[in-house]
Design a protein around this motif. Structure first.
Motif, PDB file in Angstrom:
ATOM      1  N   MET A   1       0.911  -1.283  -0.131  1.00 58.81           N
ATOM      2  CA  MET A   1       0.082  -0.044  -0.061  1.00 58.81           C
ATOM      3  C   MET A   1       0.785   1.262   0.007  1.00 58.81           C
ATOM      4  SD  MET A   1      -3.168   0.948   2.647  1.00 58.81           S
ATOM      5  CE  MET A   1      -2.181   0.553   4.086  1.00 58.81           C
ATOM      6  N   LYS A   2       0.494   2.228  -0.860  1.00 58.26           N
ATOM      7  CA  LYS A   2       1.058   3.584  -0.726  1.00 58.26           C
ATOM      8  C   LYS A   2       0.304   4.677  -0.313  1.00 58.26           C
ATOM      9  CE  LYS A   2       3.427   1.967  -5.124  1.00 58.26           C
ATOM     10  NZ  LYS A   2       3.699   2.393  -6.417  1.00 58.26           N
ATOM     11  N   LEU A   3       0.941   5.551   0.535  1.00 56.81           N
ATOM     12  CA  LEU A   3       0.284   6.741   1.022  1.00 56.81           C
ATOM     13  C   LEU A   3       0.827   7.796   0.795  1.00 56.81           C
ATOM     14  CD1 LEU A   3      -0.721   4.851   4.510  1.00 56.81           C
ATOM     15  CD2 LEU A   3      -1.982   4.963   2.727  1.00 56.81           C
ATOM     16  N   ALA A   4       0.235   8.908   0.409  1.00 60.28           N
ATOM     17  CA  ALA A   4       0.799   9.938  -0.019  1.00 60.28           C
ATOM     18  C   ALA A   4       0.049  11.420   0.442  1.00 60.28           C
ATOM     19  CB  ALA A   4       0.969  10.355  -1.702  1.00 60.28           C
ATOM     20  N   THR A   5       0.723  12.591   0.661  1.00 62.05           N
ATOM     21  CA  THR A   5       0.211  13.723   0.945  1.00 62.05           C
ATOM     22  C   THR A   5      -0.052  14.506  -0.199  1.00 62.05           C
ATOM     23  OG1 THR A   5       1.191  13.578   3.280  1.00 62.05           O
ATOM     24  CG2 THR A   5       0.521  15.875   2.684  1.00 62.05           C
ATOM     25  N   PHE A   6      -1.173  15.082  -0.433  1.00 66.03           N
ATOM     26  CA  PHE A   6      -1.378  16.049  -1.749  1.00 66.03           C
ATOM     27  C   PHE A   6      -1.612  17.540  -1.333  1.00 66.03           C
ATOM     28  CE2 PHE A   6      -2.805  11.798  -2.525  1.00 66.03           C
ATOM     29  CZ  PHE A   6      -2.131  11.401  -3.657  1.00 66.03           C
ATOM     30  N   ARG A   7      -1.270  18.107  -1.918  1.00 66.76           N
ATOM     31  CA  ARG A   7      -1.336  19.851  -1.850  1.00 66.76           C
ATOM     32  C   ARG A   7      -2.176  20.459  -2.883  1.00 66.76           C
ATOM     33  NH1 ARG A   7       4.588  20.185  -3.793  1.00 66.76           N
ATOM     34  NH2 ARG A   7       5.193  20.390  -1.828  1.00 66.76           N
ATOM     35  N   SER A   8      -2.673  21.661  -2.550  1.00 65.41           N
ATOM     36  CA  SER A   8      -3.526  22.281  -3.567  1.00 65.41           C
ATOM     37  C   SER A   8      -2.531  22.384  -4.787  1.00 65.41           C
ATOM     38  CB  SER A   8      -3.605  23.785  -2.966  1.00 65.41           C
ATOM     39  OG  SER A   8      -2.327  24.396  -2.889  1.00 65.41           O
ATOM     40  N   PRO A   9      -3.310  22.449  -6.010  1.00 67.85           N
ATOM     41  CA  PRO A   9      -4.849  23.006  -6.052  1.00 67.85           C
ATOM     42  C   PRO A   9      -5.821  21.734  -5.929  1.00 67.85           C
ATOM     43  CG  PRO A   9      -3.947  22.750  -8.319  1.00 67.85           C
ATOM     44  CD  PRO A   9      -2.754  22.515  -7.373  1.00 67.85           C
ATOM     45  N   LEU A  10      -5.146  20.409  -5.851  1.00 71.20           N
ATOM     46  CA  LEU A  10      -5.906  19.282  -5.542  1.00 71.20           C
ATOM     47  C   LEU A  10      -6.944  19.411  -4.366  1.00 71.20           C
ATOM     48  CD1 LEU A  10      -6.500  16.393  -6.808  1.00 71.20           C
ATOM     49  CD2 LEU A  10      -4.586  15.770  -5.170  1.00 71.20           C
ATOM     50  N   THR A  11      -6.335  19.825  -3.457  1.00 70.08           N
ATOM     51  CA  THR A  11      -7.510  19.744  -2.033  1.00 70.08           C
ATOM     52  C   THR A  11      -7.630  21.135  -1.529  1.00 70.08           C
ATOM     53  OG1 THR A  11      -5.130  19.658  -0.852  1.00 70.08           O
ATOM     54  CG2 THR A  11      -6.206  17.707  -1.452  1.00 70.08           C
ATOM     55  N   ALA A  12      -7.760  22.365  -2.398  1.00 67.51           N
ATOM     56  CA  ALA A  12      -8.222  23.579  -2.164  1.00 67.51           C
ATOM     57  C   ALA A  12      -7.615  24.214  -0.957  1.00 67.51           C
ATOM     58  CB  ALA A  12      -9.859  23.193  -1.724  1.00 67.51           C
ATOM     59  N   ASN A  13      -6.127  24.194  -1.097  1.00 67.55           N
ATOM     60  CA  ASN A  13      -5.247  25.197  -0.472  1.00 67.55           C
ATOM     61  C   ASN A  13      -5.100  24.527   1.063  1.00 67.55           C
ATOM     62  OD1 ASN A  13      -5.165  27.355  -2.287  1.00 67.55           O
ATOM     63  ND2 ASN A  13      -7.037  27.987  -1.729  1.00 67.55           N
ATOM     64  N   HIS A  14      -5.152  23.099   1.140  1.00 62.21           N
ATOM     65  CA  HIS A  14      -4.592  22.528   2.139  1.00 62.21           C
ATOM     66  C   HIS A  14      -4.261  20.938   1.844  1.00 62.21           C
ATOM     67  CE1 HIS A  14      -8.360  20.155   3.024  1.00 62.21           C
ATOM     68  NE2 HIS A  14      -8.998  21.138   2.764  1.00 62.21           N
ATOM     69  N   THR A  15      -3.451  20.539   2.670  1.00 62.35           N
ATOM     70  CA  THR A  15      -3.117  19.020   2.382  1.00 62.35           C
ATOM     71  C   THR A  15      -3.889  18.130   2.725  1.00 62.35           C
ATOM     72  OG1 THR A  15      -1.775  18.943   4.411  1.00 62.35           O
ATOM     73  CG2 THR A  15      -0.625  19.860   2.159  1.00 62.35           C
ATOM     74  N   ARG A  16      -4.154  16.964   1.920  1.00 65.15           N
ATOM     75  CA  ARG A  16      -4.719  15.779   2.126  1.00 65.15           C
ATOM     76  C   ARG A  16      -4.103  14.372   2.192  1.00 65.15           C
ATOM     77  NH1 ARG A  16     -10.585  16.311   1.819  1.00 65.15           N
ATOM     78  NH2 ARG A  16     -10.503  14.235   2.356  1.00 65.15           N
ATOM     79  N   VAL A  17      -4.424  13.418   3.089  1.00 62.96           N
ATOM     80  CA  VAL A  17      -3.702  12.114   2.761  1.00 62.96           C
ATOM     81  C   VAL A  17      -4.579  11.341   1.910  1.00 62.96           C
ATOM     82  CG1 VAL A  17      -4.698  11.346   5.049  1.00 62.96           C
ATOM     83  CG2 VAL A  17      -2.555  10.258   3.838  1.00 62.96           C
ATOM     84  N   GLY A  18      -4.066  10.682   1.056  1.00 60.35           N
ATOM     85  CA  GLY A  18      -4.725   9.502   0.166  1.00 60.35           C
ATOM     86  C   GLY A  18      -4.018   8.200  -0.048  1.00 60.35           C
ATOM     87  N   ARG A  19      -4.640   7.160  -0.492  1.00 59.68           N
ATOM     88  CA  ARG A  19      -4.123   5.925  -0.935  1.00 59.68           C
ATOM     89  C   ARG A  19      -3.790   6.102  -2.160  1.00 59.68           C
ATOM     90  NH1 ARG A  19      -8.316   2.576   0.195  1.00 59.68           N
ATOM     91  NH2 ARG A  19      -8.709   2.519  -2.166  1.00 59.68           N
TER      92      ARG A  19
END
Length: 277
Positions: free
Chosen positions: A1-19
């Motif tokens: 399993m791979k877990l990443a942290t994504f930044r804007s513009p994908l997540t509207a100016n804050h980071t989110r974690v995803g698989r």
């Protein structure tokens, strides 16, 4: 399993974690801001595996460091047998440790911003990063293996002139906005048995070594560090670099050089070197 942290513009100016589901899509996991916050949940693996509500497309530039601000970044020097010989040192009996601050980290495809003080001797160090899964103190190596959430790739970017000005290496090792980290966390069950680490500069391969050449294994390092202080979820251990660094070859990085570091089973980071004021 791979877990990443994504930044804007994908997540509207804050980071989110995803698989990470494939090279361009991921499933967001709850409302957690980054992989470190997810790891602080006792059921982090179950939460990641069962996430299914929102799948998003991503590009390289939306990837942030998996753990943007680790509580600890513990770096290990002289931990590949061939690199120890390259640098003219004796093989150590215990790990050589130094600290890197979170401000040094950049995303896996961000530019490395090198200040004038470091430009004369800028160097790369491709490394395997170990990410801690749970609170760990005084662990044996066998116990420590269960404390590893997963692995990532990190560049222990180094200004050699600053590193060797004193016997303490830190001043050459923690320059802001220089150390690529990512592209994601890969859990141990998805790592191949015979993985290799490679570093390429401007298309020329500089480092190529099996992870089996490590003098102190990831579990050894987690165990040793846990004898010194408590390790917490999201703490990072950079495990050392193999032979082939610029200092050993007699060549340093220049403005606009591109450093690409990869580890089998994880992926690659790719950072352009930018000399700034």
């Amino acid at each position: 399993m791979k877990l990443a942290t994504f930044r804007s513009p994908l997540t509207a100016n804050h980071t989110r974690v995803g698989r990470v589901d494939d090279d361009h899509s991921a499933t967001l996991i709850g409302d957690f801001a980054d992989v470190g916050e997810l790891l602080r949940q006792p059921r982090w693996r179950e939460l990641a595996e069962q996430a299914s509500e929102l799948t998003v497309e991503f590009q390289q530039h939306t990837l942030a460091p998996p753990i943007p601000r680790p509580g600890k970044i513990i770096c290990v020097g002289l931990n590949y047998a061939a690199h120890i010989e390259e640098m003219g040192h004796d093989r150590p009996d215990v790990p050589t440790l130094f600290i890197k601050y979170p401000e040094a980290l950049i995303g896996p495809f961000d530019d490395a911003q090198v200040p004038p003080i470091a430009q004369a001797s800028a160097d790369y160090e491709g490394e395997l990063a170990v990410i801690v899964a749970k609170r760990t103190r005084n662990a044996t190596p066998d116990q420590a293996a269960d404390s590893i959430a997963g692995f990532s790739v990190i560049n222990d970017f180094t200004a050699r002139e600053l590193q060797y000005r004193t016997k303490q290496w830190h001043q050459g090792k923690s320059l802001e906005h220089t150390s690529g980290f990512g592209p994601w966390l890969v859990t141990p069950d998805d790592m191949p048995d015979q993985a290799r680490l490679r570093t390429v500069v401007n298309g020329e391969q500089r480092q190529d070594a099996p992870l089996s050449d490590l003098v102190f294994t990831p579990a050894d390092l987690v165990s040793f560090c846990s004898q010194l202080y408590t390790l917490n979820p999201g703490d990072v251990i950079a495990t050392g670099t193999p032979a082939g660094v610029g200092h050993g070859l007699g060549t340093y990085l220049s403005h606009n050089d591109v450093v690409e570091i990869s580890v089998d089973g994880i992926g690659r980071i790719r950072n352009r070197v930018v000399f700034g004021a």
